[in-house]
Write an enzyme that holds these catalytic residues in place. Structure first.
Site, PDB file in Angstrom:
ATOM      1  CB  SER A   1      -0.907   0.000   1.218  1.00 42.14           C
ATOM      2  OG  SER A   1      -0.152  -0.279   2.348  1.00 42.14           O
TER       3      SER A   1
ATOM      4  CG  HIS B   1      -3.838  -1.745  -1.473  1.00 48.57           C
ATOM      5  ND1 HIS B   1      -4.284  -0.558  -0.934  1.00 48.57           N
ATOM      6  CD2 HIS B   1      -3.438  -2.492  -0.418  1.00 48.57           C
ATOM      7  CE1 HIS B   1      -4.141  -0.596   0.369  1.00 48.57           C
ATOM      8  NE2 HIS B   1      -3.636  -1.752   0.704  1.00 48.57           N
TER       9      HIS B   1
ATOM     10  CD  GLU C   1      -6.317   2.216  -2.853  1.00 50.85           C
ATOM     11  OE1 GLU C   1      -6.626   3.395  -2.676  1.00 50.85           O
ATOM     12  OE2 GLU C   1      -5.374   1.672  -2.237  1.00 50.85           O
TER      13      GLU C   1
ATOM     14  CG  ASN D   1      -3.583   2.539   3.346  1.00 51.36           C
ATOM     15  OD1 ASN D   1      -4.608   2.346   4.002  1.00 51.36           O
ATOM     16  ND2 ASN D   1      -2.781   1.560   2.994  1.00 51.36           N
TER      17      ASN D   1
HETATM   18  N1  3HC Z   1     -16.660 -14.386   3.584  1.00 58.46           N
HETATM   19  C1  3HC Z   1     -17.801 -13.734   3.269  1.00 58.46           C
HETATM   20  N2  3HC Z   1     -18.450 -12.942   4.129  1.00 58.46           N
HETATM   21  C2  3HC Z   1     -17.940 -12.818   5.361  1.00 58.46           C
HETATM   22  C3  3HC Z   1     -16.760 -13.487   5.759  1.00 58.46           C
HETATM   23  C4  3HC Z   1     -16.110 -14.300   4.785  1.00 58.46           C
HETATM   24  N3  3HC Z   1     -14.980 -14.966   5.054  1.00 58.46           N
HETATM   25  N4  3HC Z   1     -16.494 -13.155   7.036  1.00 58.46           N
HETATM   26  C5  3HC Z   1     -17.472 -12.303   7.418  1.00 58.46           C
HETATM   27  N5  3HC Z   1     -18.344 -12.107   6.404  1.00 58.46           N
HETATM   28  C6  3HC Z   1     -19.526 -11.253   6.369  1.00 58.46           C
HETATM   29  C7  3HC Z   1     -20.486 -11.582   7.503  1.00 58.46           C
HETATM   30  O1  3HC Z   1     -21.332 -12.652   7.127  1.00 58.46           O
HETATM   31  C8  3HC Z   1     -21.250 -10.282   7.643  1.00 58.46           C
HETATM   32  O2  3HC Z   1     -22.227 -10.159   6.621  1.00 58.46           O
HETATM   33  P1  3HC Z   1     -23.735  -9.718   6.979  1.00 58.46           P
HETATM   34  O3  3HC Z   1     -23.601  -8.356   7.616  1.00 58.46           O
HETATM   35  O4  3HC Z   1     -24.411  -9.697   5.628  1.00 58.46           O
HETATM   36  O5  3HC Z   1     -24.226 -10.774   7.907  1.00 58.46           O
HETATM   37  C9  3HC Z   1     -20.189  -9.231   7.349  1.00 58.46           C
HETATM   38  O6  3HC Z   1     -19.168  -9.916   6.595  1.00 58.46           O
HETATM   39  C10 3HC Z   1     -19.565  -8.673   8.604  1.00 58.46           C
HETATM   40  O7  3HC Z   1     -19.032  -9.740   9.392  1.00 58.46           O
HETATM   41  P2  3HC Z   1     -19.254  -9.873  10.971  1.00 58.46           P
HETATM   42  O8  3HC Z   1     -20.690  -9.672  11.327  1.00 58.46           O
HETATM   43  O9  3HC Z   1     -18.593 -11.135  11.392  1.00 58.46           O
HETATM   44  O10 3HC Z   1     -18.437  -8.716  11.582  1.00 58.46           O
HETATM   45  P3  3HC Z   1     -18.862  -7.242  11.863  1.00 58.46           P
HETATM   46  O11 3HC Z   1     -20.268  -6.935  11.513  1.00 58.46           O
HETATM   47  O12 3HC Z   1     -18.411  -7.009  13.246  1.00 58.46           O
HETATM   48  O13 3HC Z   1     -17.947  -6.454  10.813  1.00 58.46           O
HETATM   49  C11 3HC Z   1     -15.953  -5.776   9.763  1.00 58.46           C
HETATM   50  C12 3HC Z   1     -16.568  -6.669  10.811  1.00 58.46           C
HETATM   51  C13 3HC Z   1     -16.344  -6.264   8.374  1.00 58.46           C
HETATM   52  C14 3HC Z   1     -14.440  -5.904   9.942  1.00 58.46           C
HETATM   53  C15 3HC Z   1     -16.458  -4.311   9.959  1.00 58.46           C
HETATM   54  O14 3HC Z   1     -16.278  -3.931  11.291  1.00 58.46           O
HETATM   55  C16 3HC Z   1     -15.773  -3.327   9.061  1.00 58.46           C
HETATM   56  O15 3HC Z   1     -16.137  -3.153   7.906  1.00 58.46           O
HETATM   57  N6  3HC Z   1     -14.708  -2.660   9.602  1.00 58.46           N
HETATM   58  C17 3HC Z   1     -13.889  -1.745   8.851  1.00 58.46           C
HETATM   59  C18 3HC Z   1     -12.796  -2.516   8.140  1.00 58.46           C
HETATM   60  C19 3HC Z   1     -11.907  -1.622   7.327  1.00 58.46           C
HETATM   61  O16 3HC Z   1     -11.933  -0.406   7.384  1.00 58.46           O
HETATM   62  N7  3HC Z   1     -11.021  -2.250   6.531  1.00 58.46           N
HETATM   63  C20 3HC Z   1     -10.058  -1.562   5.727  1.00 58.46           C
HETATM   64  C21 3HC Z   1      -8.761  -1.510   6.461  1.00 58.46           C
HETATM   65  S1  3HC Z   1      -7.508  -0.646   5.544  1.00 58.46           S
HETATM   66  C22 3HC Z   1      -6.701  -1.827   4.688  1.00 58.46           C
HETATM   67  O17 3HC Z   1      -6.997  -2.997   4.768  1.00 58.46           O
HETATM   68  C23 3HC Z   1      -5.607  -1.365   3.804  1.00 58.46           C
HETATM   69  C24 3HC Z   1      -4.265  -1.840   4.303  1.00 58.46           C
HETATM   70  O18 3HC Z   1      -3.278  -1.418   3.388  1.00 58.46           O
HETATM   71  C25 3HC Z   1      -3.941  -1.304   5.658  1.00 58.46           C
END
Ligand code: 3HC
Length: 286
Positions: free
Chosen positions: A121, A142, A154, A193
């Site tokens: 990233s 990404h 990305e 990011n």
């Molecule tokens: N496959 C398919 N679907 C899945 C899954 C999988 N392996 N694991 C979970 N899911 C689905 C669940 O079924 C659920 O779907 P639903 O709402 O339709 O039932 C949904 O994903 C959310 O899962 P959970 O209910 O288990 O978890 P939460 O509701 O607590 O959400 C989260 C968790 C998705 C992590 C949410 O909190 C979120 O979106 N957080 C923000 C994450 C974020 O910002 N990520 C970007 C980070 S930056 C990055 O990665 C870049 C790097 O360079 C740093």
């Protein structure tokens, strides 16, 4: 332009495992390479755990879980990537590690049009292309954590990426994986990011300065702004070592103080408090 029919992943950490899961769920055979047999086993358990969670939530059938797992082969031998159409490097966010991998993998790929991509990233794609011996067929792809859930990818062509590589990768990401792509230029941080990391680092500075507790900072953004999780919980999810590395690369590139990792982040990483993956970050995890 032929579709991607085999994917190699280098690194089975949070991102590598997630990209392997997404690719295999799209029906594509995957070869995941880790540095040791033990690390490869851990990657396999991580993917299986994610698929079982998806099964519990009704996102995938039990039989499909088995098929998805069967399509992924796990190995510690980089040479197993030789026949892949696309290799995505998802090793740790460290320039020397990535340069070394691109230097080794580039000449190994036997198909003339095979593409070598990085999930970095913040590390310049053009530098990775230059050492690979196949600069026209190198670009950034990404993903976001958790990769099976996050819709965005990305795409980062460098100054030397060919138009054919760019359009083959875009087709792979959008038509084969079903993700939404956005394109960014080859500048540390790309789009997401560049906006997210200064926000996360500001939350750490705020906590470090004693403005509020971790819980209250996170509640502030979840309940006040409708974010799915607060910034400190998100730091724990991404991994504090990864955030520090991205911030440091962005600071190197732009000399913008907001990108500079705060001392508390340094100390936590030095102490091994890396977030969810080490069971302790701003919060404890089981
Ligand atoms: N496959 C398919 N679907 C899945 C899954 C999988 N392996 N694991 C979970 N899911 C689905 C669940 O079924 C659920 O779907 P639903 O709402 O339709 O039932 C949904 O994903 C959310 O899962 P959970 O209910 O288990 O978890 P939460 O509701 O607590 O959400 C989260 C968790 C998705 C992590 C949410 O909190 C979120 O979106 N957080 C923000 C994450 C974020 O910002 N990520 C970007 C980070 S930056 C990055 O990665 C870049 C790097 O360079 C740093």
């Amino acid at each position: 332009m032929s579709p991607i029919e085999s994917v190699g992943i280098v690194g089975g950490g949070l991102m590598g495992s997630g990209i392997a899961e997404v690719s295999s769920r799209a029906g594509i055979p995957v070869t995941l390479v880790e540095i040791s047999a033990e690390a490869a086993d851990q990657a396999q358990s991580r993917i299986e755990g994610s698929l079982r969670r998806a099964e519990k939530r009704g996102k995938i059938e039990a039989a499909e879980v088995e098929d998805v797992l069967a399509r992924i082969s796990f190995t510690d031998a980089l040479e197993q990537l030789a026949q892949c159409d696309l290799v995505v490097e998802a090793a740790s966010e460290n320039e020397q590690v990535k340069l070394d991998l691109f230097r080794r993998i580039g000449p190994m790929l036997e198909k003339e049009d095979a593409i070598l991509a990085s999930n970095t990233s913040s590390i310049p794609i053009v530098k990775l292309g230059a050492v690979s011996g196949r600069a026209g067929r190198v670009m950034g792809i990404h993903f976001f954590n958790p990769a099976p859930v996050m819709k965005l990818v990305e795409l980062i062509p460098s100054l030397t990426t060919s138009p054919e590589t760019k359009s083959r990768v875009a087709t792979f990401v959008e038509d084969q994986l079903g993700k939404q792509a956005i394109e960014a230029t080859d500048r540390a941080g790309f789009v997401v990011n560049s906006l997210l990391v200064p926000y996360l680092l500001s939350a750490i500075r705020m906590y470090e300065a004693g403005y509020a507790s971790a819980e209250d900072i996170d509640h502030g953004m979840v309940l006040g702004c409708g974010h799915p999780m607060g910034p400190l919980a998100l730091c724990d999810l991404i991994g504090l070592d990864t955030i520090r590395a991205i911030g440091a690369s962005m600071y190197d590139e732009f000399k913008e103080p907001l990108y500079s990792p705060p001392p508390l982040l340094d100390r936590m990483v030095e102490a091994g408090l890396l977030g969810k993956k080490s069971a302790q970050g701003f919060y404890p995890y089981k």
